[in-house]
Design a protein around this motif. Sequence first.
Motif, PDB file in Angstrom:
ATOM      1  N   ASN A  72       0.806  -1.221   0.000  1.00 15.70           N
ATOM      2  CA  ASN A  72       0.000   0.000   0.000  1.00 15.70           C
ATOM      3  C   ASN A  72       0.834   1.264   0.000  1.00 15.70           C
ATOM      4  N   HIS A  76       1.325   4.283  -2.997  1.00 17.32           N
ATOM      5  CA  HIS A  76       1.203   5.725  -2.811  1.00 17.32           C
ATOM      6  C   HIS A  76       2.399   6.451  -3.413  1.00 17.32           C
ATOM      7  N   GLN A 417      -7.634  -2.891  -5.880  1.00 20.40           N
ATOM      8  CA  GLN A 417      -7.818  -1.457  -6.098  1.00 20.40           C
ATOM      9  C   GLN A 417      -6.502  -0.745  -6.360  1.00 20.40           C
ATOM     10  N   ARG A 447     -22.092  -1.684  -2.701  1.00 30.18           N
ATOM     11  CA  ARG A 447     -21.032  -0.708  -2.490  1.00 30.18           C
ATOM     12  C   ARG A 447     -19.797  -1.057  -3.316  1.00 30.18           C
ATOM     13  N   LYS A 451     -18.001   1.034  -6.535  1.00 34.11           N
ATOM     14  CA  LYS A 451     -16.599   1.424  -6.652  1.00 34.11           C
ATOM     15  C   LYS A 451     -16.011   0.944  -7.971  1.00 34.11           C
TER      16      LYS A 451
ATOM     17  N   GLU B 274     -15.284   9.104  -2.714  1.00 34.98           N
ATOM     18  CA  GLU B 274     -14.556   8.092  -3.484  1.00 34.98           C
ATOM     19  C   GLU B 274     -13.358   8.701  -4.202  1.00 34.98           C
ATOM     20  N   GLN B 339      -3.582  13.115  -2.584  1.00 37.56           N
ATOM     21  CA  GLN B 339      -4.614  12.231  -3.130  1.00 37.56           C
ATOM     22  C   GLN B 339      -4.414  10.809  -2.630  1.00 37.56           C
ATOM     23  N   LEU B 341      -6.509   6.758  -2.229  1.00 35.90           N
ATOM     24  CA  LEU B 341      -7.661   6.001  -2.702  1.00 35.90           C
ATOM     25  C   LEU B 341      -8.877   6.477  -1.911  1.00 35.90           C
ATOM     26  N   SER B 342     -10.042   5.940  -2.248  1.00 33.98           N
ATOM     27  CA  SER B 342     -11.285   6.456  -1.681  1.00 33.98           C
ATOM     28  C   SER B 342     -11.248   6.589  -0.163  1.00 33.98           C
ATOM     29  N   ASN B 344     -13.445   6.289   2.771  1.00 34.61           N
ATOM     30  CA  ASN B 344     -14.755   5.672   2.947  1.00 34.61           C
ATOM     31  C   ASN B 344     -15.544   6.223   4.104  1.00 34.61           C
ATOM     32  N   ASP B 358      -9.495   3.362   1.419  1.00 32.83           N
ATOM     33  CA  ASP B 358      -9.294   2.094   0.719  1.00 32.83           C
ATOM     34  C   ASP B 358      -7.818   1.799   0.526  1.00 32.83           C
ATOM     35  N   GLY B 359      -6.971   2.747   0.831  1.00 29.74           N
ATOM     36  CA  GLY B 359      -5.536   2.507   0.761  1.00 29.74           C
ATOM     37  C   GLY B 359      -5.043   1.836   2.027  1.00 29.74           C
TER      38      GLY B 359
END
Lengths: 654, 370
Positions: A72, A76, A417, A447, A451, B274, B339, B341-342, B344, B358-359
């Motif tokens: 993750n 980024h 994602q 949901r 997305k 989102e 920025q 991810l979404s 939530n 979501d990250g």
Amino acid sequence: MEEVDVNPTVTNIPAIRHGKHMGFAWGPEDILVYETQFKASGPSLSGPGGSFIHKVRKDEDIHSPILRKLFNESHHIFVGLQTIKEDVPSKSKKPQFVSISRNYRSVIRACMEELQQVAVSTKDTEMATQYGNQVSILLAIELIWNLCEVLFIDAAPAGSLLLHLLDWVRLHNADADEKAKDVLQSDSPAEHHHYWDVVVSYVLQGRLEEARQMLAKQATRQPASRNMYKLMDGLLSKMPFYNPGGTQTLTEFDVKWRNWHEEVDRYLKDNSFSSNYHLELICKILVGDEDALLEQKELLSTWYHFLITRLLYCHPTVKPIELHYYAQSCLTMFLDSRSVQEPLDSILLAAFEFDIYLVIKDCSIVLNNWWFVAHLTDLLDHCKLLHSHNLNFGSNMREFLLIEYASGLFTHHSLWQCAVDYFDHCPELGRACLELQIERVPLDTERKALKVLRICEDRQMSEQVRSICKIMAMRALRNNRLGSALSWSIRAKDAAFATLISERFLQDYCTKGTFSDLDLIDNLGPAMLLSDRLTFLGKYREFHKLYGEKRFKEAAKLLLSLMTAKIAPRSFWMTLLTDALPLLEQKEVIFSADQTYELMYCLEELTSSLDTAAPGADSPMQEQDVEQTKVELLRLSLARNLAMAIVKEGTVDT
Amino acid sequence: MESAKYVSLKISKTRWRPVSHSSLQQPDIFATGSWDNEDNKVSVWSIGDPGSLGLEDGFEGDPQLICEHKHDGDVLDLQFLDQERIVTVSSTGAVTIFRHHQNSQTVSVSQQWPRAHRYPCDDAPGTGVACSSPEIVTVGEDGRIIVFRADHEGVVRVIENADSSTLHAVTYLRTTEVLTVNSFGQLKLWDLRQQNNSPSQVLSLSGDRVPLYCVDRHPNQQHIVATGGQDGMLCVWDVRQGSMPFSLMEAHSAEMWEVHFHPTNPDHLFTCSEDGSLLHWETASPSERPSFLQGGGSSSMTSRSAMAPAGGNQSIMSAWLCGDPSKSRLETTHMLPSQTLSVNSLDVLGQCLVCGTDGEAIFVNRQVPV
């Protein structure tokens, strides 16, 4: 075909009985394996084999909770890297790239530390070994990355190159500091059994200030050898180090260094330190004596440490292109007949040879997932270090690796994602891959579907949008959630599906006599225009509302328009005409003469089409009778209404 | 300035544990629910006191995990019922009450209604929960509204087929009234005292019926409600007047997942979306009067405000209902550094804001300017 560099590992499937043949099928990142009845010789038995399907996964890392943080955080950083502007010349971007490289490395280190903590604290020995393995792999990765950063990204010229390499070695050699801590914390540091180890380690790493401080402790203890210590201290303090920011040129530094080197050599030959074994050893190291250095194998622990030390004390102005000669010879000298060259060693050697492709290739083979090579190649590509090395499949190496990595991520139930962003930044094949993968994401809840849809819509993947909305709409329809189904088809602008749903509503009306889900139909708004059937449904409901409010004239007009504008489906005309009956039977004339003529026309059209349609033998006589009666009733009412209308319109009010 | 804490789970909901109104404490404990994982979890975290051991001066400590519990299915909504109990609705349709035992620092399941939301032959995810202890109201994709009572075995009341489309969120308007939003952009008011299964009021936008995903009520003025939906527009409604929203503001470029009025300082509103941004909306009331006189503070003013027409006495009406955002000063600030991810979910209490993305990251900000 190229030879495989590494022997493939064998994995035993415990549940399949010994000697049985296995069948298999490839998945995106795994293999499904099952037991078969096949026999190599003799007839095969029929009947079921084992009743299990086994899933064999190669990459366990992706499912480790601690390593997930790595994926993750690096995602980024990756996205941030892609958004650096292209128009600025590469030279001024170098510090940016170096800082991004450092970010990646700090993420690796953080992960490593956490894994280390867990490995130490866990009681399960199998897990502890697994964590331990992961830690050592991360250590190796960070080592390689750091070296690539120094050699390729920072690309320091001669002079600074050695300084960077020294930093690199110091960072990856924590032993010296640990021992130093022990020694300093003891009561009498100079008498500690590791004392000389620490001093020599400092000298090997070029940390001469610290070496001098340590030596000072010994010097106070041995006042008799004071002169010797003073001499050594002097030599250590005078060693020149290149200052990249200073005014001294490389040649000037070289001259100074050679002078110092000669001085140290003279003292060595003069036997100034011969009475003290340790000081003489240090002196030999300072002069760059290979044998003395090789004796310190244990303290050096790795051949690359040996390499850097040797360069420090023999060729501090080494140029990047000369590195690989020294690297190869140091490796050979360091490894004796017993130890074997490990994959890590060949990777580092390839790096010293500035063979980026070999580094990446070897890393790809050794590591079990694409994370490292994908991110490193991407960064190197941004630094414009990779020539367009076209592969057989048409894309370049960076894209190939990124797609491999992202495809692996996509099979993960959660990390898919992140993978989307990686595909976005592969200009040639990324979109096609994303289109294929995104449709296969399992959609359990609305949901999640929302997305996924947002991802598709942002990228104008209309095919996928339609397909996903259709899946959700069908599911809703199956569960009798007509409103949800309609909202999905509106999102996809799917007229055909909206028609299907309206048909369901109308069927419900026909069977039950009332509308279900009035809240929906009354509030369709502009969505009504999506499909003809939907418009009809909305308007029909409006007719009922008008009728309920006793606004008969408007209701009548609406009813007529529904038929004449051909919004109503032919099958429904009978129902509409039947609905017109009560309006025709009112005391007050509602339909005007013209309107009545039109109604009659519609009725004729309907009956004529019914007649021409072959009267099926299966339609029972009763139904035909009912139909006949209805038609006759209608004809009667229409005629009566026509009469009254003509009279009314012909009457002049006096 | 907050930094991300990566937690290896996609966070679907974050909520602060309520602090008692009498104490001026800042909240220090929050709960999160995860989604889209093979093993989902409900976790309780602590951000600790600034004065506690181990934290340097001024350093914002990372949230520390106190305890967690496995959760079957995605956590689609989460609320604190009281200081110790947390209610969740799941993608399996189950409604669960978890109890956080403070002495042993563990979480356990206290009560569960499995398959509360369901289809005849399938699971229906629950989508929203609202609590007014001990009553719990949940809504789901099956279009049902279900009322529970904590510590009560069965279900208190079910409104079948309350909506033909999915109900996405629910909130209490008054102690006996709830407000729901659905996929057709409608707000429906339900009076729980009435026995009939139809809404007492329906409000919707004209024009495109955009699905609405979140709703929140103004803490002091119960007729003001904010919603957000698929197009990322922030709508503020006056429930008493008409069936149209009072003001529409462009907020985000993608679905808005949550909207929250600040509970003690309602001139501040927070939304997350989102598109990965979290916005802090601040409205300054147009009137010059000091704030304690606004919003129906003194009795002589309340009688007027009840019948105030649209665009009437500005000092009485909330600044949110000005209709024209340019008239009232409306400031918007992005609260996340870059920025992501979404985003939530978010929750704000006192000066502390927590959000989950979501990250797989949680952000905590302890110095929200309110």
